[in-house]
Scaffold this active site. Structure first.
Site, PDB file in Angstrom:
ATOM      1  NE  ARG A 158       6.365   7.418   5.145  1.00  0.00           N
ATOM      2  CZ  ARG A 158       6.480   6.805   6.306  1.00  0.00           C
ATOM      3  NH1 ARG A 158       7.210   7.342   7.277  1.00  0.00           N
ATOM      4  NH2 ARG A 158       5.864   5.676   6.518  1.00  0.00           N
ATOM      5  CE  LYS A 202       2.974 -12.911  16.807  1.00  0.00           C
ATOM      6  NZ  LYS A 202       3.198 -11.953  17.883  1.00  0.00           N
ATOM      7  N   GLY A 242       3.186  -2.684   4.974  1.00  0.00           N
ATOM      8  CA  GLY A 242       4.422  -3.192   5.573  1.00  0.00           C
ATOM      9  C   GLY A 242       5.269  -4.042   4.656  1.00  0.00           C
ATOM     10  N   GLY A 292      -0.370   1.356   8.184  1.00  0.00           N
ATOM     11  CA  GLY A 292      -1.527   1.235   9.089  1.00  0.00           C
ATOM     12  C   GLY A 292      -2.798   1.766   8.458  1.00  0.00           C
TER      13      GLY A 292
HETATM   14  P1  AMP Z   1       3.593  -9.177   9.118  1.00  0.00           P
HETATM   15  O1  AMP Z   1       4.339  -8.035   9.728  1.00  0.00           O
HETATM   16  O2  AMP Z   1       2.570  -9.798   9.997  1.00  0.00           O
HETATM   17  O3  AMP Z   1       3.071  -8.847   7.739  1.00  0.00           O
HETATM   18  O4  AMP Z   1       4.659 -10.340   8.928  1.00  0.00           O
HETATM   19  C1  AMP Z   1       5.778 -10.225   8.109  1.00  0.00           C
HETATM   20  C2  AMP Z   1       6.830 -11.109   8.657  1.00  0.00           C
HETATM   21  O5  AMP Z   1       6.356 -12.424   8.714  1.00  0.00           O
HETATM   22  C3  AMP Z   1       8.086 -11.134   7.825  1.00  0.00           C
HETATM   23  O6  AMP Z   1       9.124 -10.534   8.542  1.00  0.00           O
HETATM   24  C4  AMP Z   1       8.341 -12.614   7.607  1.00  0.00           C
HETATM   25  O7  AMP Z   1       9.680 -12.971   7.814  1.00  0.00           O
HETATM   26  C5  AMP Z   1       7.464 -13.270   8.647  1.00  0.00           C
HETATM   27  N1  AMP Z   1       7.077 -14.630   8.267  1.00  0.00           N
HETATM   28  C6  AMP Z   1       6.480 -15.017   7.141  1.00  0.00           C
HETATM   29  N2  AMP Z   1       6.357 -16.335   7.100  1.00  0.00           N
HETATM   30  C7  AMP Z   1       6.896 -16.834   8.240  1.00  0.00           C
HETATM   31  C8  AMP Z   1       7.085 -18.138   8.777  1.00  0.00           C
HETATM   32  N3  AMP Z   1       6.674 -19.199   8.100  1.00  0.00           N
HETATM   33  N4  AMP Z   1       7.687 -18.243   9.967  1.00  0.00           N
HETATM   34  C9  AMP Z   1       8.092 -17.158  10.630  1.00  0.00           C
HETATM   35  N5  AMP Z   1       7.947 -15.896  10.185  1.00  0.00           N
HETATM   36  C10 AMP Z   1       7.357 -15.726   8.998  1.00  0.00           C
END
Ligand code: AMP
Length: 417
Positions: free
Chosen positions: A35, A219, A375, A398
């Protein structure tokens, strides 16, 4: 709008808001200075024009003055990177004399702006049982004292440069409100901010088609607004990662023990419907790499995505899905990637994410514009050594996500208006 390239800083004092929110190790050593490096072109341009710089930043989330979050820990490193001595103002509200004494080519770093609650404009130390009245009064009081705080910061300089994209989604004193104290001609984006804004515009406004967005991650709930906003812009929407299983279950598939949000099944069906209405090609997995536990060393199999046995969970996409995704990506002219296709942190479940990254790199080589950000996809391109093969890797988690949601970012609006 003023541009940093055209502005001559000779003899001027510039207040530069940067994002020096760097991770610090046990002995307050900087463990990743990305950064700081990202802001160097802006700082160097001002200094080489013959201007002086007052640097403002936050570090962490202090609740008041707190040694742990002091920017004094980074003074020497900033000085080394800039190649000039850096002075330090221990209290950002008492830096008037130091700022006034700055000569061309000199740099003053202000202590963590968030040591003052006024920076964020949120009351601190309210009793847990505070009444609504008390909360309202505290909010009004901080908004009032925030004006003085902002005015004081602005009084140090002749011009304002915002190079902190990472905080552009916050209407804080130094990221947005301060801009009011400068003439339109004396406020501008720094180089980093400018690049981020251009990159966002290329996927939100000046879109070359076909436009493909790849939304992964864990999610649906954290990505609903983005997905909804993107549906009106993209030609192809790949929904992958853990979100896959909410969609699969919603369509009546069997997902075993895969991650799922049962309260989002209806929403998933609505999104499928909306995509159809808008003529968007919604691409969902057809097969999965499943595991008998959440572990890199789990037993694995490839199965159709809607036939996952109990006791098993989908941790990455399967080969058929990979082929589909890669084909769509390679035919795209604009690509946005946010979120992995699976648990890429486990090497045995990173293949899908790697293939997506490589397809994006290839499309980019063939002339597509690709933006990676928010992220984990940044961690992904770094893990696979692809960061320099995509068009742009955003530094703002963010802030980038809010921009893609279609929100106006206060830090950007304050300069653009
Ligand atoms: P996010 O922070 O919502 O972008 O999610 C990223 C995280 O989602 C990463 O740490 C991945 O390990 C997790 N992830 C991706 N696919 C899966 C899955 N099929 N089951 C559980 N975690 C997952």
């Amino acid at each position: 709008m003023q541009s940093i390239d055209k502005y001559n800083f000779a003899g001027k004092k510039a207040f530069v808001r940067v994002d020096f929110n760097v991770p610090l190790g046990e002995n307050f050593n900087i463990t990743d200075d990305t950064r700081i490096r990202a802001a160097l072109p802006t700082l160097k341009k001002i200094l080489s024009d013959g201007g002086s710089v007052i640097i403002g930043s936050h570090l962490g989330r202090p609740k008041g003055v707190d040694e742990k979050f002091s920017l004094k820990h980074i003074v020497n490193h900033v000085s080394e990177l800039l190649g000039v001595p850096v002075q330090f103002a221990e209290d950002c509200m008492k830096a008037g004399e130091q700022a006034a004494a700055l000569k061309p080519g000199e740099v003053l770093l202000l202590e963590n702006l968030r040591f003052y609650a006024e920076e964020e404009g949120k009351p601190r130390g309210l009793a847990e049982d505070a009444t609504d009245e008390e909360k309202k009064a505290a909010k009004a009081a901080i908004k009032e004292s925030q004006k003085e705080f902002t005015k004081t910061l602005a009084s140090y300089a002749d011009c304002y440069v915002n190079d902190a994209f990472g905080t552009a989604h916050r209407a804080h004193a130094s990221t947005a409100l301060i801009a009011e104290y400068f003439d339109t001609n004396d406020k501008m984006f720094g180089y980093l901010m400018g690049k981020e804004v251009d990159a966002v515009n290329k996927v939100m406004k000046d879109i070359q088609r076909p436009f493909t967005a790849i939304m992964g991650g864990s999610k649906v709930s954290s990505k609903i607004e983005i997905i909804e906003n993107l549906l009106s812009k993209v030609d192809n929407l790949i929904i992958t990662g853990g979100m896959t299983y909410t969609f699969t279950k919603a369509k009546g598939g069997k997902i075993g023990d895969s991650i799922v949000e049962d309260d989002k099944l209806e929403l998933a069906l609505n999104l499928i419907e909306k995509a159809k209405e808008l003529g968007v090609n919604l691409v969902l997995a057809v097969d999965a790499k499943i595991a008998d536990s959440f572990s890199n060393d789990a037993k694995t199999e490839f199965v159709p995505v809607d036939q996952i046995p109990d006791g098993w969970q989908g941790l990455d996409i399967g080969p058929e899905t990979e082929k589909m995704f890669v084909e769509v990506i390679k035919a795209s002219k604009t690509i946005l990637w946010n979120g992995p296709t699976g648990v890429f942190e486990f090497d045995n479940f990173s293949h899908g994410s790697q293939s997506v990254g490589e397809a994006i790199a290839e499309a980019t080589k063939n002339g597509a514009f690709s933006l990676v950000g928010g992220g984990d996809s940044v961690a992904c391109v770094n893990k696979f050594g692809l960061a320099d093969q995509v068009s742009y890797v955003s530094t703002g988690g963010g802030a980038l996500l809010e921009a893609i949601e279609g929100k106006v970012l206060p830090g950007i609006a304050a300069i653009e208006k």
